[in-house]
Write a protein that holds these residues in place. Structure first.
Motif, short mmCIF file in Angstrom:
data_model
loop_
_atom_site.label_atom_id
_atom_site.label_comp_id
_atom_site.label_asym_id
_atom_site.label_seq_id
_atom_site.Cartn_x
_atom_site.Cartn_y
_atom_site.Cartn_z
N CYS A 176 0.81 -1.23 0.00
CA CYS A 176 0.00 0.00 0.00
C CYS A 176 0.83 1.27 0.00
CB CYS A 176 -0.95 -0.01 1.19
SG CYS A 176 -0.11 -0.10 2.80
N THR A 188 -5.60 2.80 -1.06
CA THR A 188 -6.52 2.61 0.08
C THR A 188 -7.51 3.77 0.15
OG1 THR A 188 -4.84 1.41 1.35
CG2 THR A 188 -6.62 2.44 2.61
N SER A 201 -4.88 -3.04 4.54
CA SER A 201 -3.74 -2.49 3.79
C SER A 201 -2.44 -2.97 4.42
CB SER A 201 -3.79 -0.95 3.83
OG SER A 201 -5.04 -0.51 3.37
#
Ligand SMILES: C[S@@+](CC[C@H](N)C(=O)[O-])C[C@H]1O[C@@H](n2cnc3c(N)ncnc32)[C@H](O)[C@@H]1O
Length: 247
Positions: free
Chosen positions: A70, A76, A92
């Protein structure tokens, strides 16, 4: 991303160094990452915006959406702001502690109430369950090629019926003249974005044997082997592309 206002300029490869070290996602990179990725990946902001739109369409009620690798949480945030389904959560993960620390700060500033669980760890150790969306946004290219089929199979197995994988990657072309043209156009894109020839050359050296690209065909074969009912390109610019694979 949300933190564009305080973007720190990427000058990591601006000065000549005798021996270029292999690229890694440490604090130095994390500090300049929004500037680095937006000036280095053609279409990055468009891809993020589309991840938001795709999330609106594909997130399922009572499911989990995963952002694997991430970094600072850009995908996200895109998913979090796109999801309309009820009782969704986001998971994440990144194995760079410098990235995760900054990711937590960015998510804390976001107003959405969709729960996000952020952790520092290896995506290859992560259990994937009841997933409606999995995002690998320029992450698989940093995984050992021998492990790529296994991780994609784990993702496929953890997806709900109708669930999707968004896989964005730098790719290469087997046709040498096309590869040369794409590389030339890409380096020009970087020059236009303010990178010098020295920065381009030193970054390229740093990424050798760290970012190992596949061809579009290799990606599609892997996805088909997992069992995805379709695996198609929805974005491409030069050597950067994104697939949507549907279970
Ligand atoms: C190019 S960045 C990804 C960009 C990010 N997805 C985005 O959209 O802004 C690649 C990320 O993958 C992470 N990464 C690489 N190998 C990993 C692994 N085995 N497990 C978890 N994260 C990994 C790196 O630390 C890095 O933050």
């Amino acid at each position: 991303m949300n933190n564009t206002d305080d973007k720190q300029a990427d000058r990591i490869f601006a000065e000549p160094v005798g021996q270029v070290s292999p690229f890694c996602f440490d604090e130095t990179v994390a500090a300049v990452f929004p500037d680095m990725i937006s000036r280095s990946v053609p279409g990055y902001s468009a891809i993020l915006s589309m991840i938001g739109d795709i999330s609106e369409r594909y997130a399922q009620d009572n499911s989990t959406c995963y952002d694997l690798g991430c970094s600072l949480g850009a995908a996200t945030l895109a998913m979090r702001n796109g999801i309309q389904a009820k009782n969704c959560r986001i998971r994440s993960i990144d194995n760079s502690s410098a990235m995760i620390k900054r990711c937590e700060e960015a998510i804390a500033l976001d107003a959405s109430t969709i729960p996000v669980e952020i952790s520092c760890g290896d995506i290859q150790q992560l259990e994937i369950k009841k997933a409606s969306i999995v995002v690998l946004n320029f992450t698989l290219q940093f995984i050992d090629p021998n492990d790529r089929q296994t991780i994609l199979q784990t993702i496929y197995d953890g997806l709900l019926p109708g669930g999707i994988l968004i896989l964005s990657e730098k790719v290469h072309f087997d046709n040498t003249s096309h590869q040369a043209l794409m590389t030339e156009l890409y380096h020009n894109f970087k020059r236009v974005n303010g990178y010098s020839d020295l920065e381009i050359a030193q970054k390229r050296t740093a990424l050798e044997n760290v970012l190992r690209s596949d061809s579009i065909q290799t990606h599609q074969q892997r996805l088909q082997q997992c069992g995805f009912s379709s695996a198609d390109l929805w974005f491409q610019c030069f050597t950067f592309c994104s697939f949507i694979a549907i279970k």
